[in-house]
Design an enzyme around this catalytic site. Structure first.
Site, short mmCIF file in Angstrom:
data_model
loop_
_atom_site.label_atom_id
_atom_site.label_comp_id
_atom_site.label_asym_id
_atom_site.label_seq_id
_atom_site.Cartn_x
_atom_site.Cartn_y
_atom_site.Cartn_z
N TYR A 134 0.71 -1.08 0.06
CA TYR A 134 -0.11 -0.11 0.31
C TYR A 134 1.03 1.31 0.01
CZ TYR A 134 0.76 0.92 4.99
OH TYR A 134 1.29 1.02 6.31
N LYS B 85 6.33 -1.86 2.26
CA LYS B 85 5.30 -1.32 2.83
C LYS B 85 4.22 -2.27 2.40
CE LYS B 85 2.99 3.10 3.42
NZ LYS B 85 2.99 3.39 4.86
N GLU C 57 11.24 2.07 14.71
CA GLU C 57 10.44 2.99 14.24
C GLU C 57 9.01 3.06 14.91
OE1 GLU C 57 9.17 2.30 10.24
OE2 GLU C 57 9.53 0.25 10.45
N LEU D 230 10.77 1.12 7.68
CA LEU D 230 10.33 1.59 6.58
C LEU D 230 11.00 2.83 6.02
CD1 LEU D 230 7.85 1.18 4.50
CD2 LEU D 230 6.78 2.96 5.55
N1 PLP Z 1 7.00 3.56 9.56
C1 PLP Z 1 5.77 2.89 9.36
C2 PLP Z 1 5.74 1.39 9.86
C3 PLP Z 1 4.78 3.18 8.76
O1 PLP Z 1 3.68 2.68 8.57
C4 PLP Z 1 5.01 4.77 8.08
C5 PLP Z 1 3.73 5.31 7.28
O2 PLP Z 1 2.79 4.62 7.37
C6 PLP Z 1 6.04 5.22 8.01
C7 PLP Z 1 6.89 4.68 8.99
C8 PLP Z 1 6.12 6.72 7.72
O3 PLP Z 1 6.20 6.70 6.28
P1 PLP Z 1 5.74 7.62 5.45
O4 PLP Z 1 6.64 9.08 5.79
O5 PLP Z 1 6.52 7.59 3.85
O6 PLP Z 1 4.28 8.01 5.57
#
Ligand code: PLP
Length: 287
Positions: free
Chosen positions: A33, A149, A182, A207
């Protein structure tokens, strides 16, 4: 207001939108996603989210459902039909519908595509951000490919629920070296005791947040000290400030970690300044 979802080539009423019960996303979490923030009806950090989408699909050997140009049109149409000025657009791509079998369907089937868009009350979320939120820590228990993701989010869902039950906005995963990886749906940051901005490097099992990447540019341009060096919960508790980043949270100050208040317990000045700088830049560059 009526909402509309895009499902496999068509916009349908949100309440009636459905995928087949043998969709591999539903059966096996075999899909990926992406989420774009929407500012002024436009896609934020569009390029970064597309690049990560293609990479996630390629890593899992799921076919690209359409070109970037075509997908941009459909995402924009989802935003337009749902009258979103400020909000989020969500895209899910799965390996498609096939008789249940763990191995990939052979011959391959077309990937399934679902897109939804929703409005966010930006004034309310800004007011919340100004107060700051708390985080709790949970043991890291996810698979080794958090760079993808994937829609397989059960550990993230359980961690977020644990946070919510304790009045926290986010849960931070802590690996077996005692280092924060994270958040359940965001990247984790501190302004350490020396005033250096710190966030985990992307060689770790996290991520590669698109908001994180854009914010790193903002920080470098502002000439603030930055180190992609991991931190422990104790370091976060002793930090001057903490915050999280993501397409949903943008830059949200954290004022408490596992029950310990950071500094005076107010949203930090660096985090608030970075929130404003990120939003200004994202708004300017949204497409
Ligand atoms: N880490 C995780 C596990 C996430 O699910 C997300 C966003 O959904 C992020 C980090 C932040 O990513 P982004 O800045 O690309 O939304």
């Amino acid at each position: 207001m009526s909402r509309f979802a895009y499902v496999n080539g068509q916009f349908v009423r949100h309440g009636e939108a459905a995928v087949h019960i043998e969709d591999r996303g539903y059966q096996l979490a075999d899909g990926v996603y992406e989420v774009w923030a929407v500012f002024d009806g436009k896609l934020v950090d569009a390029e970064g989210h597309f690049a990560r989408l293609w990479r996630s699909l390629d890593e899992l050997r799921i076919a690209h459902p359409m070109s970037e140009a075509a997908l941009t049109l459909v995402l924009r149409e989802a935003v337009r039909r749902n009258k979103v000025r400020e909000g989020l657009v969500y895209l899910q791509v799965t390996r498609g519908v096939a008789r249940r079998d763990h191995a990939f369907p052979n011959p391959a089937v077309p990937p399934s595509v679902v897109i939804t868009a929703k409005s966010i009350d930006r004034a309310a979320t800004n007011a919340k951000a100004e107060k700051g939120g708390s985080v709790i820590s949970v043991p890291e228990n996810r698979w080794g490919r958090c760079d993808i993701k994937s829609i397989g989010l059960l550990p993230n869902a359980l961690a977020k629920q644990a946070a919510r039950e304790r009045g926290a906005v986010e849960a931070w995963f802590v690996d077996d070296m005692g280092l924060v990886t994270e958040g359940a749906s965001s990247n984790a940051w501190i302004v350490d005791a020396e005033g250096t901005l710190r966030t985990r490097d992307t060689n770790a099992n996290i991520l590669r947040g698109v908001t994180r990447s854009t914010l790193l540019e903002v920080i470098r341009e502002a000439g603030l000290p930055i180190s992609e060096k991991p931190f422990t919960i104790a370091e976060a508790q002793a930090a001057k400030e903490a915050f999280i980043t993501g397409a949903g949270s943008l830059v949200t100050p954290i004022v408490q970690v596992d029950g310990v208040k950071l500094g005076d317990g107010q949203a930090g000045p660096v985090a608030m300044k970075l929130r404003r700088a990120y939003i200004a830049r994202a708004r300017e560059k949204a497409v």
